[in-house]
Scaffold this motif. Structure first.
Motif, PDB file in Angstrom:
ATOM      1  N   ALA A 172      -5.458  -2.614  -8.792  1.00 18.78           N
ATOM      2  CA  ALA A 172      -5.630  -2.549  -7.493  1.00 18.78           C
ATOM      3  C   ALA A 172      -6.390  -1.146  -7.410  1.00 18.78           C
ATOM      4  CB  ALA A 172      -4.490  -2.461  -6.546  1.00 18.78           C
ATOM      5  N   PRO A 173      -7.096  -0.840  -6.061  1.00 20.02           N
ATOM      6  CA  PRO A 173      -7.660   0.379  -6.188  1.00 20.02           C
ATOM      7  C   PRO A 173      -6.830   1.667  -6.060  1.00 20.02           C
ATOM      8  CG  PRO A 173      -8.414  -0.917  -4.400  1.00 20.02           C
ATOM      9  CD  PRO A 173      -7.197  -1.762  -4.975  1.00 20.02           C
ATOM     10  N   VAL A 174      -6.993   2.602  -6.996  1.00 21.58           N
ATOM     11  CA  VAL A 174      -6.259   3.862  -7.142  1.00 21.58           C
ATOM     12  C   VAL A 174      -7.131   4.893  -6.794  1.00 21.58           C
ATOM     13  CG1 VAL A 174      -4.985   5.185  -8.620  1.00 21.58           C
ATOM     14  CG2 VAL A 174      -4.486   2.993  -8.581  1.00 21.58           C
ATOM     15  N   ARG A 175      -7.039   5.775  -5.734  1.00 22.69           N
ATOM     16  CA  ARG A 175      -7.888   6.863  -5.545  1.00 22.69           C
ATOM     17  C   ARG A 175      -7.002   8.324  -5.463  1.00 22.69           C
ATOM     18  NH1 ARG A 175     -10.933   7.583  -0.789  1.00 22.69           N
ATOM     19  NH2 ARG A 175     -12.104   8.998  -2.036  1.00 22.69           N
ATOM     20  N   TRP A 186      -6.616   4.114   5.206  1.00 21.42           N
ATOM     21  CA  TRP A 186      -6.060   3.383   3.901  1.00 21.42           C
ATOM     22  C   TRP A 186      -5.156   2.130   4.529  1.00 21.42           C
ATOM     23  CZ3 TRP A 186      -7.905   3.753  -0.759  1.00 21.42           C
ATOM     24  CH2 TRP A 186      -7.074   3.037  -1.833  1.00 21.42           C
ATOM     25  N   ALA A 218       0.876  -1.166   0.077  1.00 23.50           N
ATOM     26  CA  ALA A 218       0.044   0.010   0.038  1.00 23.50           C
ATOM     27  C   ALA A 218       0.899   1.017   0.153  1.00 23.50           C
ATOM     28  CB  ALA A 218      -0.897  -0.073   1.371  1.00 23.50           C
ATOM     29  N   PHE A 260      -5.909  -1.994   3.767  1.00 21.31           N
ATOM     30  CA  PHE A 260      -4.936  -2.860   2.819  1.00 21.31           C
ATOM     31  C   PHE A 260      -3.790  -3.649   3.494  1.00 21.31           C
ATOM     32  CE2 PHE A 260      -7.063   0.179   0.154  1.00 21.31           C
ATOM     33  CZ  PHE A 260      -8.066  -0.794  -0.638  1.00 21.31           C
ATOM     34  N   SER A 287      -4.558  -0.132 -13.632  1.00 25.67           N
ATOM     35  CA  SER A 287      -4.494  -0.526 -12.307  1.00 25.67           C
ATOM     36  C   SER A 287      -5.398  -1.824 -12.140  1.00 25.67           C
ATOM     37  CB  SER A 287      -4.639   0.427 -11.199  1.00 25.67           C
ATOM     38  OG  SER A 287      -4.542  -0.088 -10.017  1.00 25.67           O
ATOM     39  N   PRO A 301      -2.407  -1.043  -4.097  1.00 27.57           N
ATOM     40  CA  PRO A 301      -3.430   0.114  -3.614  1.00 27.57           C
ATOM     41  C   PRO A 301      -2.733   1.346  -3.382  1.00 27.57           C
ATOM     42  CG  PRO A 301      -4.000  -1.898  -2.591  1.00 27.57           C
ATOM     43  CD  PRO A 301      -2.537  -2.071  -2.914  1.00 27.57           C
ATOM     44  N   SER A 340      -4.254   5.010 -12.927  1.00 30.72           N
ATOM     45  CA  SER A 340      -5.885   4.245 -12.771  1.00 30.72           C
ATOM     46  C   SER A 340      -6.412   3.675 -14.188  1.00 30.72           C
ATOM     47  CB  SER A 340      -6.918   5.707 -12.631  1.00 30.72           C
ATOM     48  OG  SER A 340      -6.985   6.650 -13.506  1.00 30.72           O
ATOM     49  N   ASP A 372      -0.418  -2.753  -9.299  1.00 29.91           N
ATOM     50  CA  ASP A 372      -0.881  -3.828  -8.545  1.00 29.91           C
ATOM     51  C   ASP A 372      -0.937  -3.497  -7.086  1.00 29.91           C
ATOM     52  OD1 ASP A 372       1.701  -4.226  -8.362  1.00 29.91           O
ATOM     53  OD2 ASP A 372       1.526  -6.469  -8.959  1.00 29.91           O
ATOM     54  N   GLU A 417     -11.808   2.040   0.493  1.00 25.48           N
ATOM     55  CA  GLU A 417     -11.442   2.081  -0.953  1.00 25.48           C
ATOM     56  C   GLU A 417     -13.144   1.934  -1.521  1.00 25.48           C
ATOM     57  OE1 GLU A 417     -13.215  -2.134   0.001  1.00 25.48           O
ATOM     58  OE2 GLU A 417     -12.169  -0.545   1.091  1.00 25.48           O
TER      59      GLU A 417
END
Length: 553
Positions: free
Chosen positions: A282-285, A314, A145, A318, A280, A254, A277, A252, A327
């Protein structure tokens, strides 16, 4: 579009924390890198949070974050490491050059620390944020992460130059701090005293403002001359940049990115989100708040969450697997600068709504010109004279030490600033996304600058900068219209408010005063600069216009 509160941090049972222990590792080339490690004083194993800093590990980036003990008390091993050539770590500090390999080695080392459960998260802002990106390029197995904040994406465009102009105040201030630390490590007392004083009062009044004597005398202590004299884009810059290191790498891990509306590196933050994004797994914020480069936002009241609350949620999700919903919010969360509310969006909107410059040739006088929905049929010409003896100052925005929403109404009244203002809006109007200016402009000098500022003119008369852009036109550059990329914005203009575009030939000391000759800033003396006359065209066959990201309020 919905209005959302920031992630709410749940209360954690606090653990006792052991006194910090200094632990060293060896990078792959044998260099020793030192860290302070904070551990919970409790049985069990824990995820590790790794922070790699240039400012000295004992300060632990507490200018932006809670002390590492705060995280250790919440169930993490925290390792704060001096990067190569900083603090007590061995080697010579050359910005970004070894962070990819050193960062990956540090992740593997952190995962093996006593008390670690083998998983690592990274956090940090500015340089420490860029160090995260570069470590990610090596794809270390234990990295699970990341939370890079106020970091950027490309060293040339986010750290050294903007629109072809050197980032004078920002780059000089950071170089002086780097040089001060180098002088301290070498116990060079005279250099340390001179450089430390210059960090507190930038030496911009030198005969060569962009290359003052203190940096010439102590050039051996930092990178400043290299950055000032190396044109770009170029392969030498690309080799330092996460943008190129991660060009084809799948994301890959977060990633929560934190950006600030008044941070100099915001555009790179947005570019990083757009790039990662798309590919990805995995989550990308992305979260952009009211912060400046120092992580401050006193003008936002209590509506700005701390970096600590955001990234702890976060990491808990993760690295510990907690079901806290960190997420599940929108991919993009923006702080509205005028309503002080958070907005969730699926993506950052593009600028598609035009506002045209309209004038009777008196935009440099107090009445100014207009911004309208319809392009004028007839040509117009505004004449703006830049006098280097009294350059238009940078007020607020993102590129100076006093960054933020500073009222620029007095600057807009200057005769060397051309302004174009909309009629007051009858209903609230939301802008959310990037802003672009297309302006037909020429000058009587081989080289000139165009500074553009988009402001909200509030009913009480204040003009608060929302987005800025700067472009340096070099000799032989015949691009017309000139495209000036302004920064992104999220702001709801209130009923009775208006939008204003301000154009000038300088924004000092954010950028060096253009001498008009095409000479490099490091070779330009104060006495060399000449007045420059700018001709701003609009209407007819040369329609100058703004492109705005207008959304539903």
């Amino acid at each position: 579009m919905t209005h959302m509160a920031p992630v709410i941090l749940e209360h954690h049972p606090l653990l006792a924390v052991r006194p910090p222990e200094t632990v060293s590792m060896r990078a792959r080339d044998g260099a020793r890198l030192d860290a302070d490690v904070y551990r919970p004083d409790a049985p069990g194993s824990w995820p590790v949070l790794l922070v790699r800093v240039t400012c000295g590990r004992r300060t632990a980036l507490t200018s932006h974050y809670a002390h590492p003990r705060w995280y250790a008390a919440r169930g993490y091993v925290v390792a704060v490491q001096d990067v190569r050539g900083r603090g007590t770590s061995e080697g010579r500090f050359r910005p970004f050059e070894t962070e990819r390999e050193d960062g990956a080695d540090a992740v593997a080392w952190a995962a093996s620390l006593p008390g670690s459960n083998g998983t690592v998260g990274m956090y940090g802002c500015g340089y420490a944020g860029m160090a995260q990106w570069l470590a990610l390029a090596e794809r270390p197995d234990a990295l699970r992460a990341m939370v890079p904040a106020l970091a950027g994406w490309d060293v040339f465009t986010d750290w050294a130059y903007e629109g072809g102009a050197f980032r004078l105040a920002d780059a000089m201030g950071w170089a002086l701090r780097c040089a001060t630390e180098s002088a301290r490590r070498l116990e060079d007392g005279a250099a340390f005293r001179a450089l430390l004083q210059s960090t507190r009062d930038l030496p911009l009044g030198d005969e060569i403002p962009s290359r003052p004597k203190v940096l010439r005398d102590y050039a051996r202590h930092c990178h400043y001359d290299d950055w000032l004299t190396t044109p770009g884009p170029a392969p030498s810059w690309d080799a330092l940049s996460p943008r190129d290191s991660l060009a084809d790498a799948p994301a890959d891990v977060p990633i929560l990115q934190i950006g600030g509306w008044y941070d100099p590196r915001l555009s790179g933050t947005l570019d990083a989100h757009a790039a990662l994004s798309e590919r990805s797994s995995a989550p990308v914020r992305l979260l952009v708040g009211p912060w400046d480069a120092n992580g401050d936002a006193p003008w936002a009241g209590t509506e700005a969450p701390s970096f600590d609350s955001l990234q702890l949620a976060w990491f808990d999700r993760f690295l510990k697997g907690e079901s806290n919903g960190a997420e599940r919010a929108g991919p993009v969360r923006l702080f509205d600068l005028l309503t002080r509310r958070w907005r969730d969006l699926p993506a950052l909107p593009a600028p598609t709504t035009p506002l045209h410059l309209v004038s009777d040739g008196l935009a440099c006088r107090r009445q100014g010109g207009d911004l309208g929905d319809v392009a004028p049929e007839d040509d117009f010409l505004d004449v703006l004279v830049h006098d280097p003896r009294d350059p238009v100052p940078t007020v607020g925005g993102h590129a100076v030490p006093d960054a933020g929403p500073r009222d620029r109404a007095t600057v807009d009244a200057r005769p060397d600033v051309a302004t174009y203002t909309t009629a007051p809006v009858a209903e609230p109007r939301l802008l959310a996304g990037r802003v672009t200016l297309e302006v037909w402009v020429e000058a009587d000098s081989p080289s000139f600058d165009v500074s553009a500022v988009l402001s909200a003119v509030l009913p009480d008369g204040r003009a608060l900068p929302l987005a800025q852009g700067h472009a340096r036109v070099e000799p032989g550059d015949n691009q017309r219209p000139l495209t000036v990329t302004l920064r992104a914005v999220c702001a709801t203009l209130p009923a009775g408010g208006a939008l204003r575009l301000s154009l000038a030939g300088a924004s000092y000391p954010a950028y060096p005063v253009n001498p008009g000759t095409g000479a490099e800033p490091g070779e330009t003396r104060l006495v060399d600069a000449q007045p420059i006359t700018l001709l701003i065209h609009g209407g007819g066959n040369r329609p100058s216009r703004l492109l705005l990201p207008v959304a539903e309020a």
